[in-house]
Design a protein around this motif. Sequence first.
Motif, PDB file in Angstrom:
ATOM      1  N   ILE A 319      -9.444   6.528   6.008  1.00 47.17           N
ATOM      2  CA  ILE A 319     -10.867   6.184   6.062  1.00 47.17           C
ATOM      3  C   ILE A 319     -11.257   5.246   4.922  1.00 47.17           C
ATOM      4  CG2 ILE A 319     -13.192   7.166   5.767  1.00 47.17           C
ATOM      5  CD1 ILE A 319     -12.273   9.520   7.468  1.00 47.17           C
ATOM      6  N   ASN A 320     -10.758   5.519   3.738  1.00 45.67           N
ATOM      7  CA  ASN A 320     -11.026   4.653   2.588  1.00 45.67           C
ATOM      8  C   ASN A 320      -9.997   5.005   1.523  1.00 45.67           C
ATOM      9  OD1 ASN A 320     -11.959   3.378   0.249  1.00 45.67           O
ATOM     10  ND2 ASN A 320     -14.108   3.754   0.698  1.00 45.67           N
ATOM     11  N   ASP A 321      -8.837   4.364   1.594  1.00 45.74           N
ATOM     12  CA  ASP A 321      -7.736   4.727   0.694  1.00 45.74           C
ATOM     13  C   ASP A 321      -8.120   4.566  -0.772  1.00 45.74           C
ATOM     14  OD1 ASP A 321      -6.232   5.320   2.888  1.00 45.74           O
ATOM     15  OD2 ASP A 321      -4.790   3.688   2.648  1.00 45.74           O
ATOM     16  N   ARG A 322      -8.815   3.498  -1.087  1.00 38.14           N
ATOM     17  CA  ARG A 322      -9.210   3.263  -2.481  1.00 38.14           C
ATOM     18  C   ARG A 322     -10.041   4.440  -3.017  1.00 38.14           C
ATOM     19  NH1 ARG A 322     -10.479  -0.767  -6.298  1.00 38.14           N
ATOM     20  NH2 ARG A 322     -12.563  -0.505  -7.217  1.00 38.14           N
ATOM     21  N   ALA A 323     -10.941   4.957  -2.183  1.00 43.41           N
ATOM     22  CA  ALA A 323     -11.792   6.069  -2.594  1.00 43.41           C
ATOM     23  C   ALA A 323     -11.028   7.383  -2.637  1.00 43.41           C
ATOM     24  CB  ALA A 323     -12.981   6.195  -1.640  1.00 43.41           C
ATOM     25  N   TYR A 324     -10.273   7.662  -1.589  1.00 43.70           N
ATOM     26  CA  TYR A 324      -9.696   8.997  -1.482  1.00 43.70           C
ATOM     27  C   TYR A 324      -8.395   9.164  -2.242  1.00 43.70           C
ATOM     28  CZ  TYR A 324     -13.529  10.158   1.508  1.00 43.70           C
ATOM     29  OH  TYR A 324     -14.813  10.392   1.962  1.00 43.70           O
ATOM     30  N   ILE A 325      -7.764   8.091  -2.653  1.00 43.73           N
ATOM     31  CA  ILE A 325      -6.696   8.210  -3.648  1.00 43.73           C
ATOM     32  C   ILE A 325      -7.305   8.707  -4.957  1.00 43.73           C
ATOM     33  CG2 ILE A 325      -5.156   6.859  -5.147  1.00 43.73           C
ATOM     34  CD1 ILE A 325      -4.415   5.205  -2.674  1.00 43.73           C
ATOM     35  N   ARG A 326      -8.407   8.066  -5.358  1.00 41.79           N
ATOM     36  CA  ARG A 326      -9.085   8.483  -6.582  1.00 41.79           C
ATOM     37  C   ARG A 326      -9.622   9.909  -6.455  1.00 41.79           C
ATOM     38  NH1 ARG A 326     -11.870   6.269 -11.017  1.00 41.79           N
ATOM     39  NH2 ARG A 326     -11.280   4.145 -10.461  1.00 41.79           N
ATOM     40  N   LYS A 327     -10.245  10.216  -5.326  1.00 39.76           N
ATOM     41  CA  LYS A 327     -10.869  11.532  -5.138  1.00 39.76           C
ATOM     42  C   LYS A 327      -9.823  12.647  -5.116  1.00 39.76           C
ATOM     43  CE  LYS A 327     -14.486  14.116  -3.677  1.00 39.76           C
ATOM     44  NZ  LYS A 327     -15.762  14.261  -4.374  1.00 39.76           N
ATOM     45  N   THR A 328      -8.768  12.464  -4.339  1.00 41.26           N
ATOM     46  CA  THR A 328      -7.741  13.500  -4.221  1.00 41.26           C
ATOM     47  C   THR A 328      -7.049  13.724  -5.558  1.00 41.26           C
ATOM     48  OG1 THR A 328      -7.387  12.821  -1.919  1.00 41.26           O
ATOM     49  CG2 THR A 328      -5.729  14.248  -2.901  1.00 41.26           C
ATOM     50  N   GLN A 329      -6.709  12.634  -6.235  1.00 47.61           N
ATOM     51  CA  GLN A 329      -6.057  12.754  -7.546  1.00 47.61           C
ATOM     52  C   GLN A 329      -6.968  13.456  -8.542  1.00 47.61           C
ATOM     53  OE1 GLN A 329      -6.719  11.068 -10.641  1.00 47.61           O
ATOM     54  NE2 GLN A 329      -4.852  11.760 -11.685  1.00 47.61           N
ATOM     55  N   SER A 330      -8.250  13.109  -8.519  1.00 43.84           N
ATOM     56  CA  SER A 330      -9.202  13.699  -9.459  1.00 43.84           C
ATOM     57  C   SER A 330      -9.358  15.196  -9.229  1.00 43.84           C
ATOM     58  CB  SER A 330     -10.558  12.999  -9.314  1.00 43.84           C
ATOM     59  OG  SER A 330     -11.537  13.632 -10.102  1.00 43.84           O
ATOM     60  N   ILE A 331      -9.450  15.602  -7.966  1.00 47.67           N
ATOM     61  CA  ILE A 331      -9.625  17.029  -7.665  1.00 47.67           C
ATOM     62  C   ILE A 331      -8.399  17.818  -8.101  1.00 47.67           C
ATOM     63  CG2 ILE A 331      -9.882  18.722  -5.821  1.00 47.67           C
ATOM     64  CD1 ILE A 331     -11.532  16.644  -4.292  1.00 47.67           C
ATOM     65  N   ILE A 332      -7.214  17.303  -7.770  1.00 48.01           N
ATOM     66  CA  ILE A 332      -5.983  18.010  -8.145  1.00 48.01           C
ATOM     67  C   ILE A 332      -5.844  18.080  -9.661  1.00 48.01           C
ATOM     68  CG2 ILE A 332      -3.464  17.927  -8.054  1.00 48.01           C
ATOM     69  CD1 ILE A 332      -3.695  16.731  -5.259  1.00 48.01           C
ATOM     70  N   LYS A 333      -6.110  16.966 -10.344  1.00 44.16           N
ATOM     71  CA  LYS A 333      -5.985  16.948 -11.809  1.00 44.16           C
ATOM     72  C   LYS A 333      -7.011  17.883 -12.445  1.00 44.16           C
ATOM     73  CE  LYS A 333      -4.457  15.209 -15.749  1.00 44.16           C
ATOM     74  NZ  LYS A 333      -5.414  15.756 -16.707  1.00 44.16           N
ATOM     75  N   SER A 334      -8.241  17.879 -11.955  1.00 42.23           N
ATOM     76  CA  SER A 334      -9.272  18.766 -12.497  1.00 42.23           C
ATOM     77  C   SER A 334      -8.921  20.225 -12.245  1.00 42.23           C
ATOM     78  CB  SER A 334     -10.639  18.443 -11.879  1.00 42.23           C
ATOM     79  OG  SER A 334     -11.058  17.149 -12.230  1.00 42.23           O
ATOM     80  N   PHE A 335      -8.350  20.502 -11.076  1.00 43.59           N
ATOM     81  CA  PHE A 335      -7.920  21.859 -10.760  1.00 43.59           C
ATOM     82  C   PHE A 335      -6.842  22.316 -11.735  1.00 43.59           C
ATOM     83  CE2 PHE A 335      -4.822  24.514  -8.353  1.00 43.59           C
ATOM     84  CZ  PHE A 335      -5.568  25.684  -8.350  1.00 43.59           C
ATOM     85  N   TYR A 336      -5.888  21.442 -11.996  1.00 40.83           N
ATOM     86  CA  TYR A 336      -4.831  21.780 -12.956  1.00 40.83           C
ATOM     87  C   TYR A 336      -5.428  22.066 -14.335  1.00 40.83           C
ATOM     88  CZ  TYR A 336      -1.395  20.894 -16.585  1.00 40.83           C
ATOM     89  OH  TYR A 336      -0.626  20.991 -17.717  1.00 40.83           O
TER      90      TYR A 336
END
Length: 665
Positions: A319-336
């Motif tokens: 849907i929007n790789d530029r956005a959801y690469i950032r979003k997915t990485q951010s959520i996983i990193k914040s979770f860690y």
Amino acid sequence: MSNITKKKVLLIEPNYKNKFPPIGLMKLSTYYKNLGNWEVVFYKGDLKAFVIERITEKCVEMLNTIDKTIDWSLKKDYIYEYIKTRKKEYISEIGIDQSDYAFLIRGQLNDFKDYYWKGAWKDNPEWDRVGVTTLFTFYWDITIETINFAKLLVKDKKDLMVGGVLASIQPKEIEAATGIKPYVGILNIPGQLDKGDKQIIDELPLDYSILDEIEYKYPMANAFYGYMSRGCIRHCPFCAVPILEPVYNSYIELSDRVNKTRADFGDQKDLLLMDNNVLASDHFEEIIQEIKDCGFEKCAKYIQPNALDIAARNLNYGINDRAYIRKTQSIIKSFYDSLKDEQESFEVYKILDKYHIKKLLTSKKDNLLKAYKEVKPYYDKHFKPVPRQRYVDFNQGVDARLFTEEKARLLASIAIRPLRIAFDDIRTLPSYEKAIRWSAQAGIKHFSNYLLYNFKDKPEDLYKRLEINVKMCDELNVNIYSFPMKYHPLRKDSDSNYDYSHNRDYIGINWNRKYIRAVQAILNSTKGQIGRGQSFFYEAFGNNEDEYIDLLEMPDSFILYRFFFKWLDNINGLGPTHWRHAWNKCKSKLNSEEWSKVLDAIHNNVFTSDVIERFPDEDVHTLLSYYKNFRNEISTPGTELYELKKDYDSHPIIELRRKKYHENY
């Protein structure tokens, strides 16, 4: 279709601070994606950094064609820093000696570095269209700078689109400053950007995905945004709405847009409506019913959706790789980062390391999707959303003059908090008071309003309006938060040689620079708002209008550090009591003409030595010496005031009193 090269559009918001996301650009993103042959990118931040980011992407692509045995995207952060800084230490971090084509790789890195630093990118614009949004007139400088930079990014300057609030208010000024003729008003006619296209851009659903393309986080991002009406039946001289939305549209359906947002981007907690005069609508009852149908009836609850699942789903769907690469990485990193259990933390860290997603620049789509599958069991274990109260906010306020008891009842039937009722003019008091009382009777407990000042009002008018709100809080057992808002001209006054619309320097006919600064100093201590509690209001603004005016005349430092300087009254003679003595002495001894000149100097709020020396009287020198800006001395170690402030702060009783005062705001 996949073989057709997509055209590219870049949407830019200037890098000013902003509470709300750029709704216009979110609609434009939907518009271009609906066209089907456009790649859309959104950016807010340092545009030079954006250029380096794009050059880095091209560099990585080139290196991957030279040596396919190394995944150069995993070196992207070091490549970016090398192009940005030209520092050779990043060459060793990139590890080009690992490649059999090290000589070629080094040459390409230097070519891309030079491509940026020698400005060759300016000769090869990437974007077929660029859109720049604009906001307040006092953001003039940064907005013009952004538009002029955007001219370097677009292939043909006729395809640089400028729109929004400032563009609509001052189109001729923007064209004179940039050479770009902006769009005025809203895009509510089909074919405004592309002839023959049937879409009405202003009525399109918002593309929330673009907000995750940027580092900047909007404070009010977790909400459905929209309009259920457009325009206003009033034509207030201080307001931009008649320019932006000249035709009143009494009803715009909301449900389809809300439902699409839920399906594509997940549910949002609140509903923020930007209507400029919703109470003027003949369809007000229908508007309220649709708000309820969208899930925002009174006491409605919000359950947070699984953001990681949504981000990974949208990334998988492209849907929007530029956005959801950032979003997915951010959520996983914040979770860690949030994990407390050492074993879980170690296991998740191994996943981040395995798929090279510890840093955004080295995170690849495929790796993130693999990491998501492995992280998901840990994430789901901890994901336990708690139902939260939903809120509806007619953010631009509602018109007190259009209230009825029935409209108050209808507003009370939705999850409205706060109800914003405009109180810009003391002359509207009868209507305003009725609106508050009817709303309170209907069950609404939380109110908020902006109080315009520095227009044609008098300083005493602001005090009266604030006091009215504070008293009604106690009488009606409600909370009314008042936000005094300083008036700024929308355009250059034809009677003035100076354009105050491009800064915050305008002084109203009944105000002066000292009074404006004093109000801002008072608001600094109340965090910009005045809420419930008469004792705290009178402490901040004075017990009556005379004390209020006296407070406005007081030196700014005495207002900002009011408890400290009251304490100093008995320590070294530098405090409000001694200032007031000097004031009264000068006022009584000087004739009216001399005193008027002293007041003019004080009200101009400039207290340099040359200003003070204009007055021969030593008592005037003493008075004006109190107006010195003491903030630097208070914050500079080694000064007498710094040491006294440390002593003052060490008193627990004083600290508790001060803390209690601030907590009430």
